[in-house]
Write a protein that holds these residues in place. Structure first.
Motif, short mmCIF file in Angstrom:
data_model
loop_
_atom_site.label_atom_id
_atom_site.label_comp_id
_atom_site.label_asym_id
_atom_site.label_seq_id
_atom_site.Cartn_x
_atom_site.Cartn_y
_atom_site.Cartn_z
N VAL A 171 0.83 -1.21 0.00
CA VAL A 171 0.00 0.00 0.00
C VAL A 171 0.87 1.26 0.00
O VAL A 171 0.53 2.27 -0.61
N TRP A 172 2.03 1.17 0.63
CA TRP A 172 2.94 2.33 0.69
C TRP A 172 3.53 2.67 -0.68
O TRP A 172 4.14 3.73 -0.85
N ALA A 173 3.34 1.81 -1.65
CA ALA A 173 3.89 2.07 -2.98
C ALA A 173 2.82 2.54 -3.97
O ALA A 173 3.13 2.94 -5.08
N ILE A 174 1.55 2.49 -3.56
CA ILE A 174 0.47 2.80 -4.50
C ILE A 174 0.29 4.30 -4.64
O ILE A 174 -0.02 4.99 -3.66
N GLY A 175 0.52 4.79 -5.84
CA GLY A 175 0.30 6.21 -6.13
C GLY A 175 1.26 7.14 -5.42
O GLY A 175 1.06 8.36 -5.40
N THR A 176 2.31 6.59 -4.82
CA THR A 176 3.22 7.42 -4.02
C THR A 176 4.50 7.76 -4.76
O THR A 176 5.26 8.63 -4.33
N GLY A 177 4.77 7.07 -5.85
CA GLY A 177 6.05 7.25 -6.55
C GLY A 177 7.16 6.41 -5.92
O GLY A 177 8.24 6.29 -6.46
N VAL A 178 6.88 5.83 -4.75
CA VAL A 178 7.85 4.93 -4.11
C VAL A 178 7.53 3.51 -4.56
O VAL A 178 6.46 2.99 -4.27
N ALA A 180 8.35 -0.62 -4.62
CA ALA A 180 9.10 -1.66 -3.91
C ALA A 180 10.35 -1.93 -4.75
O ALA A 180 10.32 -1.87 -5.98
N SER A 181 11.46 -2.21 -4.09
CA SER A 181 12.66 -2.54 -4.86
C SER A 181 12.42 -3.89 -5.53
O SER A 181 11.59 -4.68 -5.05
N PRO A 182 13.13 -4.18 -6.61
CA PRO A 182 12.97 -5.49 -7.24
C PRO A 182 13.18 -6.61 -6.22
O PRO A 182 12.47 -7.62 -6.25
N TYR A 212 2.86 -7.54 -9.80
CA TYR A 212 3.28 -6.51 -8.86
C TYR A 212 2.55 -5.21 -9.19
O TYR A 212 2.38 -4.87 -10.37
N GLY A 213 2.13 -4.48 -8.16
CA GLY A 213 1.52 -3.17 -8.37
C GLY A 213 1.99 -2.17 -7.34
O GLY A 213 2.21 -2.53 -6.17
N GLY A 214 2.11 -0.94 -7.75
CA GLY A 214 2.55 0.13 -6.84
C GLY A 214 3.65 0.95 -7.48
O GLY A 214 4.80 0.55 -7.47
N SER A 215 3.23 2.07 -8.10
CA SER A 215 4.18 2.98 -8.76
C SER A 215 5.07 2.28 -9.79
O SER A 215 6.23 2.64 -9.97
N CYS A 216 4.49 1.29 -10.44
CA CYS A 216 5.21 0.64 -11.54
C CYS A 216 5.05 1.52 -12.77
O CYS A 216 3.95 1.96 -13.10
#
Ligand code: PGA
Length: 252
Positions: A171-178, A180-182, A212-216
Motif C-alpha cells: 500500500v505504501w507504494a500505490i500512487g506514491t512514486g515509491v 518496492a525494490s525489485p 506486482y503493483g505500486g508505482s510501476c
C-alpha cells in the motif's frame, strides 16, 4: 505455464470519450505490435465496459472491472453485479484493492464473497493483497499477506483458485512514486508462491500468475519483471498514459 499479464487499473479516471480514445489507441498499437503470448487487461470504470469492450480486437487484449458486488442481483441500489460485468464481454475483475479495503471498509469476509460471486459468473479474479507501511515497519508484512490470501482465496477449491490472478500491491507504494525494490517484490512474490504451493501443490503454484503493483512505470517495469516470481504488473497512474502503458507492456 503461467500467463504473463499487464493490467491497467484506471481507477476513477477518464470520462467515456477519453476512455474510448485511450483504449482504441492501445488496441491499434497492440495489433501492429502484438504482445506475443502475453495478456493485457484494461480495467476501466464499469460504466465504460460495454462500449470499450467490443472495440478491442488485438490479440490478448481484454477488459476488466475494478470491483463487483457480492450479491447475485436484487435491491442493492447503485451496485454492479458480476453477471452484469460478464455480460459486457469483460474477462476479469479486480477484487480487494487496498483503496476498496480502506475507503469502503471491505474486509476479508466480504472479499471472499465477492471473489466467489465473480468466479461463479465466469470472471477471472485479480485479487489484490499487500501491507501498509506501518505493517512493514513492524515486520509483519508476510503475516498480513498470508491472512489476506488465506481468508479470501485459499478457501477456494483448486478448480476455482486457478482462475485467480494474485496482485501484490504494497500500500505504501500505490500512487506514491515509491516503488518496492525489485528485491522486495521478489521476496514477497516468492513467499506468496510458496503459500500457494503449501495449499494447492507444486503445479498450481508454478501456474499462478502473480502481478506486482505500486508505482510501476515504464522506467522501472523491466527490472521488476526480471524477477523470476514477478509475472507482470497491475498498473494505476501509468496506465492512463498511452506511451507509458505500452512501454510497460513491452518491458514484459
Ligand atoms: P499506481 O497504482 O500504479 O498508481 O501506484 C497501482 C494500483 O493501485 O493498482
Amino acid at each position: 505455464m503461467r500467463k504473463k499479464i499487464v493490467a491497467g487499473n484506471w481507477k476513477m479516471n477518464m470520462d467515456l470519450g477519453e476512455g474510448v480514445a485511450l483504449a482504441t489507441s492501445i488496441n491499434k498499437q497492440l495489433i501492429t505490435e502484438p504482445p506475443d503470448g502475453k495478456e493485457v487487461i484494461l480495467c476501466t470504470p464499469a460504466i465504460h465496459l460495454s462500449i470499450v469492450g467490443p472495440l478491442l480486437n488485438a490479440p490478448g487484449l481484454s477488459t476488466g472491472a475494478q470491483n463487483c458486488n457480492d450479491h447475485r442481483s436484487g435491491a442493492y441500489t447503485g451496485e454492479i453485479s458480476a453477471a452484469m460485468i460478464k455480460s459486457t464481454g469483460a474477462s476479469s475483475v479486480i477484487i480487494g484493492h487496498s483503496e476498496r479495503r480502506s475507503y469502503y471498509g471491505e474486509d476479508d469476509e466480504l472479499l471472499a464473497a465477492k471473489t466467489a460471486e465473480a468466479l461463479y459468473n465466469g470472471l477471472r479474479v485479480i485479487f489484490c493483497c499487500g501491507e501498509v507501511l506501518a505493517e512493514r515497519e513492524k515486520n509483519i508484512h508476510f503475516d498480513v499477506v498470508r491472512r489476506q490470501l488465506s481468508k479470501a482465496l485459499f478457501v477456494l477449491p483448486r478448480e476455482d483458485f486457478i482462475r485467480c490472478i494474485i496482485a501484490y500491491e504494497p500500500v505504501w507504494a500505490i500512487g506514491t512514486g515509491v516503488t518496492a525494490s525489485p528485491a522486495q517484490a521478489q521476496e514477497m512474490h516468492f513467499f506468496i508462491r510458496s503459500l500457494v504451493r503449501e495449499k494447492y501443490g507444486d503445479e498450481t503454484a508454478e501456474d499462478t500468475t502473480i502481478l506486482y503493483g505500486g508505482s510501476c512505470k515504464a522506467s522501472n517495469a523491466a527490472e521488476l519483471f526480471a524477477n523470476p516470481d514477478v509475472d507482470g504488473g497491475l498498473i494505476g497512474g501509468a496506465s492512463l498514459v498511452r506511451e507509458e502503458f505500452l512501454n510497460i507492456v513491452k518491458a514484459l
